[in-house]
Design a protein around this motif. Structure first.
Motif, short mmCIF file in Angstrom:
data_model
loop_
_atom_site.label_atom_id
_atom_site.label_comp_id
_atom_site.label_asym_id
_atom_site.label_seq_id
_atom_site.Cartn_x
_atom_site.Cartn_y
_atom_site.Cartn_z
N ALA A 186 -11.75 -17.61 6.09
CA ALA A 186 -11.98 -16.41 5.99
C ALA A 186 -11.64 -15.75 4.58
CB ALA A 186 -10.71 -15.34 6.96
N PRO A 187 -12.80 -15.11 4.27
CA PRO A 187 -12.86 -14.58 3.12
C PRO A 187 -11.50 -13.74 2.75
CG PRO A 187 -15.06 -14.24 4.13
CD PRO A 187 -14.22 -14.78 5.29
N GLY A 188 -11.02 -13.55 1.60
CA GLY A 188 -9.62 -12.87 1.24
C GLY A 188 -10.19 -11.25 0.85
N VAL A 189 -9.52 -10.43 1.15
CA VAL A 189 -9.77 -8.89 0.54
C VAL A 189 -8.50 -8.32 -0.09
CG1 VAL A 189 -10.34 -6.46 1.25
CG2 VAL A 189 -11.15 -8.42 2.69
N ARG A 190 -8.72 -8.03 -1.50
CA ARG A 190 -7.51 -7.71 -2.30
C ARG A 190 -8.11 -5.99 -2.75
NH1 ARG A 190 -5.43 -10.96 0.13
NH2 ARG A 190 -4.40 -12.55 -0.77
N TRP A 191 -7.41 -5.21 -2.54
CA TRP A 191 -7.54 -3.79 -2.89
C TRP A 191 -6.69 -3.53 -4.22
CZ3 TRP A 191 -10.63 -1.05 0.53
CH2 TRP A 191 -10.65 -1.54 1.72
N SER A 192 -7.47 -2.68 -4.91
CA SER A 192 -6.80 -2.01 -6.11
C SER A 192 -7.39 -0.74 -6.37
CB SER A 192 -7.26 -2.65 -7.44
OG SER A 192 -8.70 -2.68 -7.76
N LEU A 193 -6.28 0.16 -6.92
CA LEU A 193 -6.50 1.66 -7.10
C LEU A 193 -6.22 1.96 -8.53
CD1 LEU A 193 -7.02 4.26 -5.72
CD2 LEU A 193 -4.50 4.91 -6.20
N ASP A 194 -7.55 2.10 -9.29
CA ASP A 194 -7.60 2.56 -10.95
C ASP A 194 -7.15 1.35 -11.54
OD1 ASP A 194 -8.13 5.17 -10.26
OD2 ASP A 194 -6.23 5.82 -10.31
N GLY A 195 -7.68 0.06 -11.17
CA GLY A 195 -7.47 -1.25 -11.76
C GLY A 195 -6.02 -1.98 -11.44
N ARG A 196 -5.17 -0.91 -10.58
CA ARG A 196 -3.86 -1.82 -10.33
C ARG A 196 -4.01 -2.22 -8.85
NH1 ARG A 196 0.45 2.56 -12.96
NH2 ARG A 196 -0.47 2.41 -15.07
N PRO A 197 -3.34 -3.12 -8.61
CA PRO A 197 -3.44 -3.88 -7.30
C PRO A 197 -2.55 -2.97 -6.18
CG PRO A 197 -2.67 -5.56 -8.94
CD PRO A 197 -2.88 -4.29 -9.50
N VAL A 198 -3.06 -2.84 -4.82
CA VAL A 198 -2.31 -2.20 -4.09
C VAL A 198 -1.72 -3.22 -3.15
CG1 VAL A 198 -2.58 -0.74 -1.90
CG2 VAL A 198 -4.14 -0.55 -4.00
N ALA A 199 -0.32 -2.74 -3.02
CA ALA A 199 0.63 -3.77 -2.26
C ALA A 199 0.08 -3.80 -0.89
CB ALA A 199 1.96 -2.94 -2.10
N ASP A 200 0.27 -4.92 -0.45
CA ASP A 200 -0.24 -5.55 1.12
C ASP A 200 0.28 -4.42 1.90
OD1 ASP A 200 -1.05 -6.83 3.29
OD2 ASP A 200 0.13 -8.29 3.24
N THR A 201 -0.81 -3.98 2.66
CA THR A 201 -0.49 -2.85 3.87
C THR A 201 -0.10 -3.32 5.29
OG1 THR A 201 -2.72 -2.66 4.32
CG2 THR A 201 -2.17 -1.14 2.57
N GLY A 202 -0.48 -4.77 5.32
CA GLY A 202 -0.27 -5.28 6.56
C GLY A 202 -1.20 -5.42 7.64
N SER A 203 -2.52 -4.82 7.08
CA SER A 203 -3.53 -4.40 7.92
C SER A 203 -4.80 -5.28 7.41
CB SER A 203 -3.95 -3.19 8.16
OG SER A 203 -5.16 -2.95 8.87
N ASP A 204 -5.57 -5.78 8.33
CA ASP A 204 -6.87 -6.77 7.76
C ASP A 204 -7.79 -5.92 7.55
OD1 ASP A 204 -9.30 -8.62 9.36
OD2 ASP A 204 -8.11 -9.22 7.69
N ARG A 205 -8.33 -5.82 6.36
CA ARG A 205 -9.89 -5.24 6.03
C ARG A 205 -9.76 -3.90 6.11
NH1 ARG A 205 -10.62 -10.41 6.39
NH2 ARG A 205 -12.10 -11.41 5.62
N ASP A 206 -8.29 -3.00 6.46
CA ASP A 206 -8.41 -1.79 6.37
C ASP A 206 -7.25 -1.14 5.49
OD1 ASP A 206 -10.15 -0.70 8.77
OD2 ASP A 206 -8.99 -2.18 9.73
N LEU A 207 -7.70 0.12 4.67
CA LEU A 207 -6.65 0.34 3.72
C LEU A 207 -6.41 1.93 4.13
CD1 LEU A 207 -4.75 0.24 1.33
CD2 LEU A 207 -6.63 0.82 -0.15
#
Length: 773
Positions: A440-461
């Motif tokens: 499964a390809p991994g998804v990592r989110w960032s906001l203004d260059g800073r990582p967003v903490a794991d939201t516990g949801s898959d592919r949705d933020l």
């Protein structure tokens, strides 16, 4: 064709702003009655997998097409601010069909004597020029409408809803299989969601009349089929678990509480609805929860929550990943749960994939199921929740004896929230990736260059969890392959700045400002309010307001002119048989047949904006106090008046007058002084009414035995103000007096604006109406 006489009662409105994807015009297509061009306004997916909204124009000539485009934009801007359309906007494709009509306008507009127009869709008021119909019933040739709608490739009667807009400023619409609305009336953008309530939602009108000005009679039939009408009491609904029993007592989305309110189905008595006012009764308010639940089901039922994934048509091996693709509402994420042979797989984290290798399945065949559910709070009925509209199940046969050929498509983001316009600060943003069978390809989110903490949801933020309150932000999803270390990204602009709304009021009698408190205004007659929304980005800002904590109401100007301000009066204003701007009992919008007491007193008006991406501004407020208007003048004195003045009968009015002597009011007579100066004193005994408004009295004022009201607002009295034996509580507000004396009557009231007393205040006058000078 079955037509509902939609829109018809106390129509008072609710709001919006839509940002569309860039319009891409299809080639002009020859059609039966004239040329037409299909313009995609918003495309969220293949028309075969979406609910398609097709807007058609009638009575727009080639020169009128810019007007049609403006009408479409206004209607959609409002629609996207109304739930459930706001939350499920991502389920909807929108197409505009620009049809060139030979003539401008539609039939019988505004009356039966108006000429017939040569138009492509043959739209007409009066139910298509039928004298037995009602003026506001706007019909369309359904066959012609569907012929033009077919030009939107991929749409068909089974996956679309039509809205035909007439080139008209007259109030009207209808809600049959094809909804209609006038394009340019001040209330038009509220007509179309109301009509969609009929056409799409199967909702009924909650009016207590059919023909305007003619009250409905009494219902004497069985329990109505309508989900939002009943003959049951609240207790009977609870005891039998019928109708809207699950919502009883809840604060209504359209104001007040969900309960039981008499009137509906064009009848005044014997049938009840859930809310005092909802969109199906009063334009401008939202759908209440009962109607919203049904609308949610009807929208969701037009699509499939499962949009793809691993095929189910043949057994798969236990050595692979299973995938399921889902839809993605704007406001929340769908939930995905997995089970094997009926037993839940724990800790899947709402993932859209399941790695069968981690399950260590025993040899043989197994049933693996993915259950996709919409957890929306808009639905409480378990039957609706379990229905295909909100729950879909996909099942695979997994055979441990089957070897899965490895499939590793190139790493890619195969779908996502649209990037061609900003997203709102409370939106749920998603990505869909390529689907290898072994990882499964991994998804990592960032906001203004800073990582967003794991939201516990898959592919949705869920951006709402980040609590963004202002500014523009850059959101990035980085998708990577754990094996090849390849990566790809997608970026969105997040608009977190809330819109602002400014108000403009008509000139008050008195303005009171206090630190940390809403500004207060005093009026002695009708007053107007204009609202103007602004934002830091392009796009429509829809202004909303609510009165005394009631439901939020879309600001649309005034029913007869969108450019005119909204008018508030003590008992509302009748416009073509509908009541608008009521400050009295029953709320802002009431039945024209309802008895209502005048709304004198203090009212709080809150206001806010909704911007083009759905950000809702923080509410602000002002306070308006309405006091009874002055009596009608029988004698007017203006300019300079020399010598003593006696108001000996009727109502004497001083208007910007200067009286060089004293003024006396005879028993039974009245005096109203506005913006005037009295050089001497003022005295009355047994007067009917005395009003001093923004006036200066250079002597004393002595009022004895006034049988009606005494009003002293924004007035300066050099001497003593003496009030004796006044029948009702005098209003003494926002002025200055030399001293204050009261006897034999109620203490004065100050409307929140104490009067400054330079000298002494009698104990009987005290009660918050004065302050020391």
């Amino acid at each position: 064709m079955r037509i509902r006489a939609g829109l018809c009662v106390a129509a008072l409105v609710a709001a919006g702003s839509a940002v569309a994807t860039p319009a891409v015009a299809a080639p002009t297509v020859a059609s039966p009655a004239g040329s037409a061009t299909v313009v995609p306004i918003q495309v969220t997916g293949d028309p075969a997998t979406r609910f398609n909204l097709v807007l058609l124009g009638d009575g727009y000539t080639e020169a009128d097409l810019p007007t049609f485009r403006a009408h479409v934009d206004r209607h959609l801007s409002t629609l996207w601010t109304i739930e459930p359309f706001k939350s499920y906007r991502s389920y909807v494709n929108v197409y505009a069909v620009e049809i060139v009509s030979p003539e401008s306008g539609v039939d019988c507009d505004p009356g039966l004597s108006a000429p017939r127009r040569d138009t492509a869709l043959n739209m007409g008021f009066w139910g298509g020029c039928n004298p037995a119909s009602v003026q506001r019933l706007l019909t369309v040739d359904g066959t012609a409408a569907n012929t033009y709608a077919d030009l939107a490739v991929g749409t068909n009667p089974g996956n679309r809803q039509l809205i035909a807009l007439a080139n008209s400023d007259t109030y009207g619409g209808a809600g049959g299989s094809n909804a209609t609305a006038s394009g340019g009336n001040a209330l038009s953008a509220l007509i179309s969601p109301h009509e969609l309530g009929h056409s799409l939602g199967g909702l009924q009108d909650e009016y207590d009349y059919y023909a305007r000005g003619v009250p409905g009679d009494a219902y004497d039939g069985p329990e109505p089929d309508s989900a939002h009408h009943t003959v049951l009491t609240e207790r009977q609904m609870r005891d039998t678990r019928a109708k809207w029993w699950r919502w009883l007592g809840e604060p209504s989305e359209s104001g007040g509480r969900i309960g039981r309110f008499e009137g509906g189905l064009y009848l005044q008595r014997g049938v009840w609805r859930p809310s005092r006012h909802s969109m199906m009764k009063s334009l401008g308010f939202y759908f209440d929860q009962v109607a919203r639940e049904q609308m949610t089901e009807r929208i969701a039922d037009r699509v499939d929550l499962v949009q793809g994934g691993t095929p189910t048509d043949q057994p798969v091996g236990a050595d692979r990943l299973l995938w399921v693709d889902t839809l993605h509402p704007v406001s929340h994420a769908l939930t995905v749960s997995w089970s094997v042979d009926g037993r839940a797989v724990p800790r899947t984290g709402n993932a859209r994939h399941l790695d069968l290798r981690t399950l260590r399945l025993p040899p043989g065949r197994h049933a693996v199921t993915a259950t996709v559910t919409d957890p929306t709070e808009f639905v409480r009925d378990p039957a609706i929740r379990r229905s295909p509209a909100l729950t879909r199940i996909r099942t695979w046969t997994v055979d441990t004896g089957v070897d899965t050929p490895p499939v590793a498509p190139p790493l890619a983001i195969t779908g996502s929230t649209a990037t061609d316009r900003p997203v709102g600060a409370h939106d749920v943003v998603y990505v869909r990736t390529s689907q290898p069978t072994d990882r499964a390809p991994g998804v990592r989110w960032s906001l203004d260059g800073r990582p967003v903490a794991d939201t516990g949801s898959d592919r949705d933020l869920d951006l709402g969890t980040l609590r963004l309150s202002r500014g523009t932000h850059r959101l990035t999803a980085r998708v990577s392959d754990p094996t090849s270390r390849e990566a790809t990204t997608r970026t969105w602009t997040v608009d977190a700045t809330r819109p602002d709304v400014a108000y403009a009021l008509s000139e008050p009698l008195l303005t009171v400002t206090r630190p940390g408190r809403p500004t207060e205004y005093v009026y002695n007659g009708p007053f107007t309010m204009g609202l103007t929304g602004t934002d830091d980005r392009a796009g429509v800002v829809t202004s909303e307001f609510r009165l005394d904590g009631d439901g939020w109401h879309t600001y649309y100007g005034w029913p007869t002119d969108a450019r005119s301000p909204f008018l508030f009066t003590a008992t509302g204003t009748d416009v073509d048989g509908l009541v608008y701007g009521n400050l009295g009992s029953g709320g802002l919008s009431v039945s024209p047949f309802a008895e209502r007491s005048p709304g004198y007193g203090r009212h709080t008006v809150e206001y806010r904006g909704v911007d083009a991406v759905g950000n809702v501004g923080s509410p602000r407020a002002f306070v308006a106090t309405l006091i009874p208007p002055p009596p009608a003048c029988t004698r007017v004195v203006a300019g300079r008046y020399t010598g003593p003045l006696v108001a000996d009968a009727g109502v004497t009015c001083l208007r910007a007058a200067t009286v060089s002597g004293p003024v006396t009011v005879a028993p039974g007579a009245s005096l109203v002084a506005e913006g005037s100066t009295i050089s001497g004193g003022l005295a009355s005994s047994g007067a009917a009414a005395v009003e001093l408004l923004d006036t200066e009295v250079r002597g004393a004022v002595t009022l004895t035995g006034t049988t009606g009201h005494v009003t002293v607002v924004g007035t300066r009295v050099a001497g003593r103000l003496a009030l004796t034996g006044t029948a009702s509580a005098p209003i003494v507000a926002g002025g200055q007096v030399g001293a204050l004396a009261c006897a034999g009557g109620p203490a004065p009231v100050d409307l929140g604006a104490p009067t400054t007393v330079r000298g002494t205040t009698a104990r009987s006058c005290r009660g918050g109406a004065t302050r020391a000078g």
